[in-house]
Design an enzyme around this catalytic site. Structure first.
Site, mmCIF file in Angstrom:
data_model
loop_
_atom_site.group_PDB
_atom_site.id
_atom_site.type_symbol
_atom_site.label_atom_id
_atom_site.label_comp_id
_atom_site.label_asym_id
_atom_site.label_seq_id
_atom_site.Cartn_x
_atom_site.Cartn_y
_atom_site.Cartn_z
ATOM 1 N N HIS A 195 0.833 -1.206 0.000
ATOM 2 C CA HIS A 195 0.000 0.000 0.000
ATOM 3 C C HIS A 195 0.868 1.256 0.000
ATOM 4 O O HIS A 195 0.481 2.284 -0.544
ATOM 5 C CB HIS A 195 -0.961 -0.015 1.192
ATOM 6 C CG HIS A 195 -2.075 -0.995 1.001
ATOM 7 N ND1 HIS A 195 -2.106 -2.214 1.636
ATOM 8 C CD2 HIS A 195 -3.151 -0.966 0.200
ATOM 9 C CE1 HIS A 195 -3.177 -2.871 1.242
ATOM 10 N NE2 HIS A 195 -3.832 -2.135 0.379
ATOM 11 N N GLU A 437 -11.272 -9.666 -4.345
ATOM 12 C CA GLU A 437 -9.849 -9.651 -3.979
ATOM 13 C C GLU A 437 -9.405 -10.986 -3.406
ATOM 14 O O GLU A 437 -8.215 -11.255 -3.273
ATOM 15 C CB GLU A 437 -9.595 -8.569 -2.928
ATOM 16 C CG GLU A 437 -10.123 -7.215 -3.337
ATOM 17 C CD GLU A 437 -9.745 -6.125 -2.363
ATOM 18 O OE1 GLU A 437 -8.701 -5.512 -2.564
ATOM 19 O OE2 GLU A 437 -10.517 -5.884 -1.420
ATOM 20 N N ASP A 461 -4.589 -7.395 -4.169
ATOM 21 C CA ASP A 461 -4.829 -8.425 -3.160
ATOM 22 C C ASP A 461 -5.140 -9.779 -3.797
ATOM 23 O O ASP A 461 -4.726 -10.816 -3.287
ATOM 24 C CB ASP A 461 -5.981 -8.009 -2.239
ATOM 25 C CG ASP A 461 -5.480 -7.077 -1.142
ATOM 26 O OD1 ASP A 461 -4.445 -7.398 -0.541
ATOM 27 O OD2 ASP A 461 -6.109 -6.033 -0.906
ATOM 28 N N CYS A 508 -9.401 -2.476 -10.472
ATOM 29 C CA CYS A 508 -8.832 -1.273 -9.853
ATOM 30 C C CYS A 508 -7.485 -1.517 -9.179
ATOM 31 O O CYS A 508 -6.998 -0.659 -8.451
ATOM 32 C CB CYS A 508 -9.819 -0.652 -8.879
ATOM 33 S SG CYS A 508 -10.245 -1.739 -7.524
#
Ligand code: PEP
Ligand code: MG
Length: 577
Positions: A195, A437, A461, A508
């Protein structure tokens, strides 16, 4: 000149002076004191306690009126701990008995308390050890007058234009340093899909991670070149190399000007397929870029960044105003993702079900929200209220089973009823989607597509969980492979499930913004891409130059390739068509 090689983040190059950060535990050297020095040492310790208490009182006074009850309770608990004889008086006793400095005495006593908490059966009490650590660090910083080189205490002037050299940097810190106009960062740990990396890319903060031991070679104020694209750090480069890099920076800017000519072009393939190019955003500051590149909307608003770098959770009113500003700021559809914290995204303030580990498989995302109604409910209310001001949808991260989705859906229904009873406006037909995910969710996509209004594939993920690779662990980063057939089959499965149920599917994860994969994803049937806004024009350029009819054969070959090098070769050929 020395060169270091790691994994690069972003496409930009930064040139600036090193700012070496001391993170982790604060050094507390042990100093023996004379008997005559002890009174002064105890007074110094008491002054640090008083100053820390004063800081907490200010925070308490400045709490917004509608801040959640727990916020004040949390600060009060810290203040109580600061007045607790077990921490304060016992540390003073150690100063006197051992005849040592306050920092070391405090370190000893806080270690004793942490041990006690670690042995508690109750997970909530066990978690209290982080409160002790937090208070100890605050007190230590006060005692040591530190300041320098702990991020929390640096000023914008210290950091502007500098390159941070650190062991590691969290996503919250990335946001923090960008706000202070840091030019770049380099870390010993970290990977390109963490992240931290995601935020760095979206904030256009070049970085090189996974350098291992960089601080051994870099001194404060050394001149550094950070090449985010190639993953290279150059220490004290020669004039000639500096000139070459400045020329590269110019070339980057020229390329941007070239891409700008595509802003107004409709995003369509040669064979007339319309492709939606949406933006991922973390903060309101990114809206300028979203508007500049003419994104079709926001496909992922990561709300958790609103909750970071603060002592208390944002209230419903604060969230409502932030969401409303985003919605009004783009005047296009906005998918607001509910809180995705846990794993490597941690908050500073406590909440009841705080994860005890940073495992990405633990108490995270929707599971954490469903176990923390005090966090979830105000957020749902705030999103629903913002939906009265534009085209808003709610996106649920990391869904993994049918019941979980139903629980969220009934909570949204209940929240709508409450708002209606209070006479508060919201979009009654607001769409609710889920992020795919977890491999289980991809496999169940057919079923989930019947429960939800849209699906969004979170490949960051999904790849991590499918290939069992911790996305923050640079040791296994080399196994992170977006074109692994298992991943591609899951992506295709989700796209098909969406088509069958006649609901939109977007993607995304970072894969959406990587031009290497644009043709492959188009060939898999994807028509909604959501990515960091700075990548939209480059992806659009690819879309404008492709005929989807011609992609099928190579895409099939990639799906079939068991051997990664064959798959890569097929991808190369696909991109050369
Ligand atoms: C993802 O996992 O692909 C995603 C978009 O979510 P995040 O990167 O915030 O986990
Ligand atoms: Mg995710």
């Amino acid at each position: 000149m020395l060169s270091l090689f790691g994994s690069g983040i972003g496409r930009d190059i930064a040139i600036g002076q090193a700012y070496v950060l001391r993170t982790g535990t604060i050094d507390t050297p042990k100093t023996a004191l004379k008997r005559s020095e002890l009174d002064a040492e105890v007074s110094r310790f008491k002054r640090a306690v008083a100053a820390t208490l004063k800081k907490y009182r200010t925070i308490l006074r400045e709490l917004p009126k509608d801040a959640p009850k727990e916020s004040a309770a949390f600060i009060n608990a810290h203040m109580m701990m600061l007045r607790d004889p077990l921490l304060v008086d016992e540390s003073i006793k150690i100063i006197r008995h051992e005849q040592i400095n306050a920092e070391h005495a405090l370190r000893i006593q806080s270690g004793n308390l942490i041990k006690v908490f670690e042995q508690m059966d109750d997970p909530y009490l066990r978690n209290k050890k982080t409160d002790v650590e937090h208070i100890t660090n605050r007190l230590l910083r006060n005692l040591l007058g530190i300041v320098a080189h702990s991020l929390e205490d640096t000023s914008e002037d210290d950091l502007r234009g500098r390159i941070i050299v650190s062991n590691d940097i969290s996503p919250a810190e990335t946001l923090f340093i960008k706000e202070r106009n840091v030019a770049a960062f380099i870390t010993d740990l970290g990977s390109t899909i963490s992240h931290t990396a995601v935020v760095a890319r979206s904030l256009r903060l070049p970085a090189v991670v996974g350098l291992h031991g960089s601080a051994r070679y870099i001194n404060e104020n050394d001149l550094l070149i950070v090449d985010g694209k190639r993953g290279i750090v150059l220490i004290n480069p020669s004039e000639l190399v500096l000139k070459q890099y400045r020329a590269l920076q110019r070339r980057h800017r020229e390329r941007e000007v070239e891409l700008n000519t595509l802003v107004k072009r409709a995003s369509k393939t040669i064979d007339g397929q319309k492709v939606n190019l949406l933006a991922n955003v973390e903060t309101i500051n990114e809206l300028k870029e979203v508007r500049r590149v003419n994104a079709a909307g926001i496909g992922l608003y990561r709300t958790e960044y609103l909750f970071m770098n603060r002592e208390v959770a944002p209230s419903e009113a604060e969230q409502f105003s932030a969401y409303k500003r985003i919605v009004a700021g783009v005047d296009k559809p906005v998918a607001i993702r509910t809180l995705d914290i846990g794993g490597d995204k941690q908050l500073d303030f406590p909440y009841p079900q705080k994860a005890s580990s940073e495992s990405p498989l633990g108490m995270r995302a929707v599971r954490l929200c469903l176990n923390n109604m005090d966090l979830f409910k105000p957020q749902l209310r705030a999103i629903l209220r913002a939906s009265a001001f534009g085209r808003v949808s709610i996106m649920i991260p990391m869904v993994s089973n049918y019941d979980e989705i139903n629980q969220v859906l009934s909570l949204i229904k209940q929240t709508k009823r409450e708002l209606k009873a209070e006479g508060i406006e919201f979009d009654k037909r607001i769409k609710v989607g889920g992020m795919i995910e977890v491999p289980a969710a991809a496999i169940m996509a057919d079923l989930f597509a019947q429960q939800l209004d849209f699906l969004s594939i979170g490949t960051n993920d999904l790849i991590q969980f499918t290939l069992a690779i911790d996305r923050v662990d640079d040791a296994v980063n080399y196994l992170y492979d977006p074109i692994h057939p298992a991943v591609l089959h899951l992506i295709r499965r989700v796209i098909k499930a969406g088509d069958k149920a006649n609901i939109p599917v977007s993607l995304c994860g970072e894969m959406a913004g990587n031009v290497q994969y644009t043709r492959l994803l188009l060939g898999l049937g994807l028509r909604n891409f959501s990515m960091d806004a700075t990548y939209i024009l480059a992806v659009k350029e690819r879309i404008l130059n492709v005929d989807t009819e011609k992609l099928h054969y190579r895409v099939k070959q990639i799906l079939k390739a068991g051997n990664p090098s064959v798959a890569r070769d097929q991808l190369r050929q696909l991109n050369q068509l």
